[in-house]
Scaffold this motif. Structure first.
Motif, PDB file in Angstrom:
ATOM      1  N   UNK A  31       0.852  -1.313   0.072  1.00  0.00           N
ATOM      2  CA  UNK A  31       0.034  -0.025  -0.072  1.00  0.00           C
ATOM      3  C   UNK A  31       0.921   0.953  -0.063  1.00  0.00           C
ATOM      4  N   UNK A  32       0.275   2.496  -0.481  1.00  0.00           N
ATOM      5  CA  UNK A  32       1.057   3.735  -0.694  1.00  0.00           C
ATOM      6  C   UNK A  32       1.127   3.929   1.047  1.00  0.00           C
ATOM      7  N   UNK A  33       2.301   4.432   1.064  1.00  0.00           N
ATOM      8  CA  UNK A  33       2.769   4.970   2.373  1.00  0.00           C
ATOM      9  C   UNK A  33       2.807   6.470   2.651  1.00  0.00           C
ATOM     10  N   UNK A  34       2.219   6.982   3.824  1.00  0.00           N
ATOM     11  CA  UNK A  34       1.958   8.362   3.815  1.00  0.00           C
ATOM     12  C   UNK A  34       2.736   8.714   5.349  1.00  0.00           C
ATOM     13  N   UNK A  35       3.736   9.575   5.211  1.00  0.00           N
ATOM     14  CA  UNK A  35       4.660  10.323   6.215  1.00  0.00           C
ATOM     15  C   UNK A  35       4.160  11.633   6.462  1.00  0.00           C
ATOM     16  N   UNK A  36       4.141  11.915   7.913  1.00  0.00           N
ATOM     17  CA  UNK A  36       3.921  13.340   8.341  1.00  0.00           C
ATOM     18  C   UNK A  36       5.276  13.872   8.471  1.00  0.00           C
ATOM     19  N   UNK A  37       5.487  15.158   7.628  1.00  0.00           N
ATOM     20  CA  UNK A  37       6.505  15.589   7.892  1.00  0.00           C
ATOM     21  C   UNK A  37       6.572  17.183   7.797  1.00  0.00           C
ATOM     22  N   UNK A  38       6.632  17.733   9.156  1.00  0.00           N
ATOM     23  CA  UNK A  38       5.998  19.325   9.294  1.00  0.00           C
ATOM     24  C   UNK A  38       4.735  19.369   8.959  1.00  0.00           C
ATOM     25  N   UNK A  39       4.218  19.979   8.187  1.00  0.00           N
ATOM     26  CA  UNK A  39       2.955  20.663   7.931  1.00  0.00           C
ATOM     27  C   UNK A  39       2.480  19.721   6.892  1.00  0.00           C
ATOM     28  N   UNK A  41       2.379  15.909   4.356  1.00  0.00           N
ATOM     29  CA  UNK A  41       2.311  14.229   4.195  1.00  0.00           C
ATOM     30  C   UNK A  41       3.262  14.135   2.834  1.00  0.00           C
ATOM     31  N   UNK A  42       4.037  13.198   3.136  1.00  0.00           N
ATOM     32  CA  UNK A  42       4.914  12.788   1.897  1.00  0.00           C
ATOM     33  C   UNK A  42       4.403  11.448   1.459  1.00  0.00           C
TER      34      UNK A  42
END
Length: 71
Positions: A31-39, A41-42
């Protein structure tokens, strides 16, 4: 493999130098990965590619987009 051992390698994105990669452990390598970076999502999408990195076989995830956190 333990839950702390990396199983994917992240490539690309506007903040990452071309010669560096980031390794992580993810539960679902399909599945696609969603990472919170600052304000923001990458988002990284799994590819069919596997690479050897420091003695481990890691699934390659490529950066596909950035979305921002709603305020």
């Amino acid at each position: 493999m333990s839950a702390s051992a990396p199983n994917v390698i992240l490539r690309g994105g506007p903040m990452q130098p071309a010669d560096q990669s980031c390794t992580r452990y993810v539960d679902d390598i399909e599945s696609t990965l969603k990472l919170l970076v600052g304000n923001a999502y990458e988002h990284f999408q799994p590819t069919g590619q596997v690479v050897e990195h420091q003695g481990r076989s890691l699934r390659v995830f490529e950066w596909i987009r950035r979305t921002y956190v709603a305020e």
